[in-house]
Design a protein around this motif. Structure first.
Motif, PDB file in Angstrom:
ATOM      1  N   VAL A 280       0.691  -1.145   0.043  1.00  7.58           N
ATOM      2  CA  VAL A 280      -0.134   0.178  -0.088  1.00  7.58           C
ATOM      3  C   VAL A 280       0.975   1.351  -0.103  1.00  7.58           C
ATOM      4  CG1 VAL A 280      -1.664   1.395   1.460  1.00  7.58           C
ATOM      5  CG2 VAL A 280      -2.010  -1.123   0.869  1.00  7.58           C
ATOM      6  N   ASN A 281       1.884   1.398   0.847  1.00  3.40           N
ATOM      7  CA  ASN A 281       2.676   2.352   0.786  1.00  3.40           C
ATOM      8  C   ASN A 281       3.546   2.574  -0.367  1.00  3.40           C
ATOM      9  OD1 ASN A 281       4.217   3.835   3.880  1.00  3.40           O
ATOM     10  ND2 ASN A 281       4.386   4.776   1.805  1.00  3.40           N
TER      11      ASN A 281
ATOM     12  N   ALA B 235      10.418   8.126   3.581  1.00  5.44           N
ATOM     13  CA  ALA B 235      10.210   8.459   2.386  1.00  5.44           C
ATOM     14  C   ALA B 235       8.706   9.277   2.104  1.00  5.44           C
ATOM     15  CB  ALA B 235      10.106   7.144   1.227  1.00  5.44           C
ATOM     16  N   ASN B 236       7.942   8.908   3.227  1.00  2.00           N
ATOM     17  CA  ASN B 236       6.751   9.521   3.334  1.00  2.00           C
ATOM     18  C   ASN B 236       6.911  10.958   3.747  1.00  2.00           C
ATOM     19  OD1 ASN B 236       5.236   7.303   2.460  1.00  2.00           O
ATOM     20  ND2 ASN B 236       4.965   6.750   4.603  1.00  2.00           N
TER      21      ASN B 236
ATOM     22  N   ASN C 179       4.182  30.607   7.340  1.00  6.92           N
ATOM     23  CA  ASN C 179       5.038  29.584   7.652  1.00  6.92           C
ATOM     24  C   ASN C 179       5.331  28.372   7.121  1.00  6.92           C
ATOM     25  OD1 ASN C 179       7.362  28.872   9.095  1.00  6.92           O
ATOM     26  ND2 ASN C 179       6.706  29.937  11.013  1.00  6.92           N
ATOM     27  N   PRO C 180       5.697  28.402   6.050  1.00 12.17           N
ATOM     28  CA  PRO C 180       5.488  27.168   5.363  1.00 12.17           C
ATOM     29  C   PRO C 180       6.489  26.083   5.928  1.00 12.17           C
ATOM     30  CG  PRO C 180       6.528  28.933   3.698  1.00 12.17           C
ATOM     31  CD  PRO C 180       6.017  29.474   5.083  1.00 12.17           C
ATOM     32  N   LEU C 181       7.526  26.388   6.253  1.00 11.13           N
ATOM     33  CA  LEU C 181       8.674  25.502   6.826  1.00 11.13           C
ATOM     34  C   LEU C 181       8.140  24.965   8.105  1.00 11.13           C
ATOM     35  CD1 LEU C 181      11.718  24.423   6.424  1.00 11.13           C
ATOM     36  CD2 LEU C 181      12.386  26.357   7.994  1.00 11.13           C
ATOM     37  N   LEU C 182       7.680  25.643   8.836  1.00 10.93           N
ATOM     38  CA  LEU C 182       7.028  25.026  10.289  1.00 10.93           C
ATOM     39  C   LEU C 182       5.956  24.047   9.947  1.00 10.93           C
ATOM     40  CD1 LEU C 182       7.024  24.908  13.281  1.00 10.93           C
ATOM     41  CD2 LEU C 182       5.668  26.792  13.247  1.00 10.93           C
ATOM     42  N   VAL C 183       5.200  24.551   8.939  1.00 15.02           N
ATOM     43  CA  VAL C 183       3.853  23.870   8.700  1.00 15.02           C
ATOM     44  C   VAL C 183       4.326  22.320   8.263  1.00 15.02           C
ATOM     45  CG1 VAL C 183       1.550  23.493   7.600  1.00 15.02           C
ATOM     46  CG2 VAL C 183       2.217  25.734   8.909  1.00 15.02           C
ATOM     47  N   THR C 184       5.079  22.381   7.179  1.00 15.28           N
ATOM     48  CA  THR C 184       5.552  21.411   6.225  1.00 15.28           C
ATOM     49  C   THR C 184       6.178  20.590   7.383  1.00 15.28           C
ATOM     50  OG1 THR C 184       5.866  22.589   4.247  1.00 15.28           O
ATOM     51  CG2 THR C 184       6.982  20.435   4.712  1.00 15.28           C
ATOM     52  N   ALA C 185       7.217  20.921   8.283  1.00 25.06           N
ATOM     53  CA  ALA C 185       7.769  20.160   9.257  1.00 25.06           C
ATOM     54  C   ALA C 185       6.859  19.268  10.195  1.00 25.06           C
ATOM     55  CB  ALA C 185       8.637  20.872  10.023  1.00 25.06           C
ATOM     56  N   LEU C 186       5.855  20.072  10.638  1.00 26.85           N
ATOM     57  CA  LEU C 186       4.803  19.483  11.465  1.00 26.85           C
ATOM     58  C   LEU C 186       4.080  18.331  10.912  1.00 26.85           C
ATOM     59  CD1 LEU C 186       3.444  22.610  13.393  1.00 26.85           C
ATOM     60  CD2 LEU C 186       4.776  20.713  14.181  1.00 26.85           C
ATOM     61  N   VAL C 187       3.565  18.527   9.571  1.00 24.47           N
ATOM     62  CA  VAL C 187       3.027  17.372   8.702  1.00 24.47           C
ATOM     63  C   VAL C 187       3.830  16.462   8.375  1.00 24.47           C
ATOM     64  CG1 VAL C 187       1.777  17.248   6.734  1.00 24.47           C
ATOM     65  CG2 VAL C 187       1.498  19.211   7.624  1.00 24.47           C
ATOM     66  N   ALA C 188       5.289  16.480   8.224  1.00 23.78           N
ATOM     67  CA  ALA C 188       6.099  15.560   7.921  1.00 23.78           C
ATOM     68  C   ALA C 188       6.121  14.684   9.023  1.00 23.78           C
ATOM     69  CB  ALA C 188       7.476  16.213   7.542  1.00 23.78           C
ATOM     70  N   VAL C 189       6.423  15.247  10.206  1.00 18.15           N
ATOM     71  CA  VAL C 189       6.421  14.383  11.609  1.00 18.15           C
ATOM     72  C   VAL C 189       5.053  13.577  11.901  1.00 18.15           C
ATOM     73  CG1 VAL C 189       6.413  14.675  13.973  1.00 18.15           C
ATOM     74  CG2 VAL C 189       7.894  15.991  12.685  1.00 18.15           C
ATOM     75  N   VAL C 190       3.805  14.096  11.573  1.00 14.64           N
ATOM     76  CA  VAL C 190       2.610  13.441  11.539  1.00 14.64           C
ATOM     77  C   VAL C 190       2.530  12.221  10.549  1.00 14.64           C
ATOM     78  CG1 VAL C 190       0.066  13.672  10.974  1.00 14.64           C
ATOM     79  CG2 VAL C 190       1.369  15.678  12.403  1.00 14.64           C
ATOM     80  N   ALA C 191       3.128  12.394   9.190  1.00 15.35           N
ATOM     81  CA  ALA C 191       3.306  11.208   8.282  1.00 15.35           C
ATOM     82  C   ALA C 191       4.117  10.181   8.852  1.00 15.35           C
ATOM     83  CB  ALA C 191       3.910  12.119   6.818  1.00 15.35           C
TER      84      ALA C 191
ATOM     85  N   THR D 135       2.657   6.537  10.089  1.00 18.09           N
ATOM     86  CA  THR D 135       3.203   5.255   9.186  1.00 18.09           C
ATOM     87  C   THR D 135       3.847   4.334  10.140  1.00 18.09           C
ATOM     88  OG1 THR D 135       3.729   6.870   7.215  1.00 18.09           O
ATOM     89  CG2 THR D 135       4.794   4.315   7.515  1.00 18.09           C
ATOM     90  N   LEU D 136       4.244   4.697  11.225  1.00 18.80           N
ATOM     91  CA  LEU D 136       5.094   3.977  12.301  1.00 18.80           C
ATOM     92  C   LEU D 136       3.860   3.153  13.034  1.00 18.80           C
ATOM     93  CD1 LEU D 136       8.107   5.833  13.309  1.00 18.80           C
ATOM     94  CD2 LEU D 136       7.749   4.077  11.723  1.00 18.80           C
ATOM     95  N   LEU D 137       2.612   3.861  13.450  1.00 17.93           N
ATOM     96  CA  LEU D 137       1.452   3.350  14.190  1.00 17.93           C
ATOM     97  C   LEU D 137       0.769   2.601  13.659  1.00 17.93           C
ATOM     98  CD1 LEU D 137       0.168   6.658  15.940  1.00 17.93           C
ATOM     99  CD2 LEU D 137       1.406   4.829  16.944  1.00 17.93           C
ATOM    100  N   LEU D 138       0.581   2.731  12.300  1.00 20.94           N
ATOM    101  CA  LEU D 138      -0.300   1.982  11.244  1.00 20.94           C
ATOM    102  C   LEU D 138       0.515   0.661  11.044  1.00 20.94           C
ATOM    103  CD1 LEU D 138      -2.138   4.437   8.888  1.00 20.94           C
ATOM    104  CD2 LEU D 138      -3.150   3.396  10.697  1.00 20.94           C
TER     105      LEU D 138
END
Length: 360
Positions: free
Chosen positions: A210-211, A273-274, A312-324, A328-331
């Motif tokens: 899937v990934n 990669a995500n 603040n695109p850098l901060l938002v992108t970093a937060l979304v990347a951490v969420v991704a 991934t690790l939880l699923l």
């Protein structure tokens, strides 16, 4: 691949992919209903959030090929399509697995929109998951499912006909295009599985499959959009190179899975990669006119989110990347644990599965 039951019943309990698609669809459509303040969404709101319209392809609004399938006109429209998805979507996912199920679903959604666009001679606006759900019906017919699952799937045309009686504006081009896409994509995936048994000889756990499919889809869309705008090289060269790279990645992942603790390493690499995809996507969005000009189509949650990102695109992108990475690790936590505890059985089981099964 998916697990099989000897005697599946008329109703198959939905699996992960069906639940995920249904959840996203209900949330997206419900968001529009909340915005509209009722059980129906006006055309202006549906257009703003991704409805497919007559000149969308000419204006390179390719994202609408996907977005329209998660929006619905009213609660009855939403309930009918979700009932179709729940009623027999589990049969197809059990038959082909969640990765191929998602591929078939989105192929039907996209091709249904393209066919629907070609069949309209006048300006139009269309939304709904009908094309995607019709594609699942076509896939069930293509893969020759059991009699019980096919009897369940016959309820879909009945539901669609019942909805058509109550709504004269039903888009039959989307339905027929989605059905044909499901039929063809399932046949092609079956051919890919058969060729894989002789060429690449790979077999992946469903989470990895899937990934990889999602990463390939995102990369393909990025190449398609970039190719349409820049025309750096002929389209066939880009497509051929993309296929070669995908095959190389698939074989490298297969080799990694064959070693001890390889499954855990592959999951961690996919999480990285995500995160990289999210970072590249955030960088690309920040460079577009949406952030440069800061043009808003009106007050609303989407516009507020865009403004927050552009601020603040850098901060938002970093937060979304951490969420991704976290998601991934939880699923994939069970697969990670299985990989950490592996003493060589994971590769052996995948090789046994590879030698045992060919095709869908």
């Amino acid at each position: 691949m998916a697990t099989y039951r000897a005697n599946p019943g008329f109703f198959e309990i939905p699996h992960a992919a069906v639940y995920a698609l249904m959840t996203v669809t209900v949330l997206a459509s419900g968001f529009c209903f909340v915005q509209a303040g009722g059980a129906a969404a006006p055309a202006e709101l549906l257009f703003r959030y991704g409805g497919m319209y007559s000149t969308a392809l000419a204006r390179h609004d390719y994202w609408r090929l996907f977005a329209y399938g998660f929006l619905h006109v009213n609660f009855i429209h939403l309930a009918t399509n979700m009932l179709c998805l729940v009623l027999w979507g589990g049969h197809l996912e059990r038959r082909v697995g969640p990765a191929y199920f998602v591929i078939i679903y989105f192929c039907a959604m996209v091709f249904g929109a393209i066919v629907g666009n070609a069949t309209h001679a006048t300006p139009y606006l269309t939304v709904g998951a009908s094309g995607a759900t019709s594609g699942i019906l076509g896939a069930l017919l293509s893969c020759g499912s059991s009699a019980s699952s096919m009897s369940a799937s016959t309820s879909s045309p009945s539901l669609n006909i019942a909805f058509a009686i109550s709504n004269s504006r039903i888009d039959w081009g989307v339905h027929l295009g989605g059905f044909a896409a499901g039929l063809i994509s399932c046949a092609l995936l079956d051919l890919v599985e058969k060729l894989n048994g002789y060429v690449l000889r790979c077999r992946f756990p469903e989470a990895v499959k899937v990934n990889l499919a999602l990463l390939a889809g995102v990369t393909g869309l990025w190449l398609w959009a970039g190719q349409a705008q820049t025309l750096v090289a002929p389209a066939w060269i880009v497509a051929a190179g993309f296929v070669v790279v995908c095959c190389a990645v698939i074989k490298l992942v297969d080799l990694a899975l064959s070693i001890r603790k390889g499954l855990a390493a592959v999951i961690i690499a996919l999480a990285g990669a995500n995160a990289a995809c999210v970072a590249l996507g955030g960088w690309a969005l920040a460079a577009t006119s949406a952030c440069v000009a800061r043009r808003s189509s009106g007050p609303g949650p989407f516009e507020n989110l865009l403004n927050a990102f552009c601020g603040n695109p850098l901060l938002v992108t970093a937060l979304v990347a951490v969420v991704a990475v976290t998601l991934t690790l939880l699923l994939c936590s069970k697969d990670i644990y299985r990989g950490i505890e592996d003493v060589g059985f994971v590769g052996s089981s995948l090789r046994a599965e590879r030698n045992r099964r060919h095709g869908l």
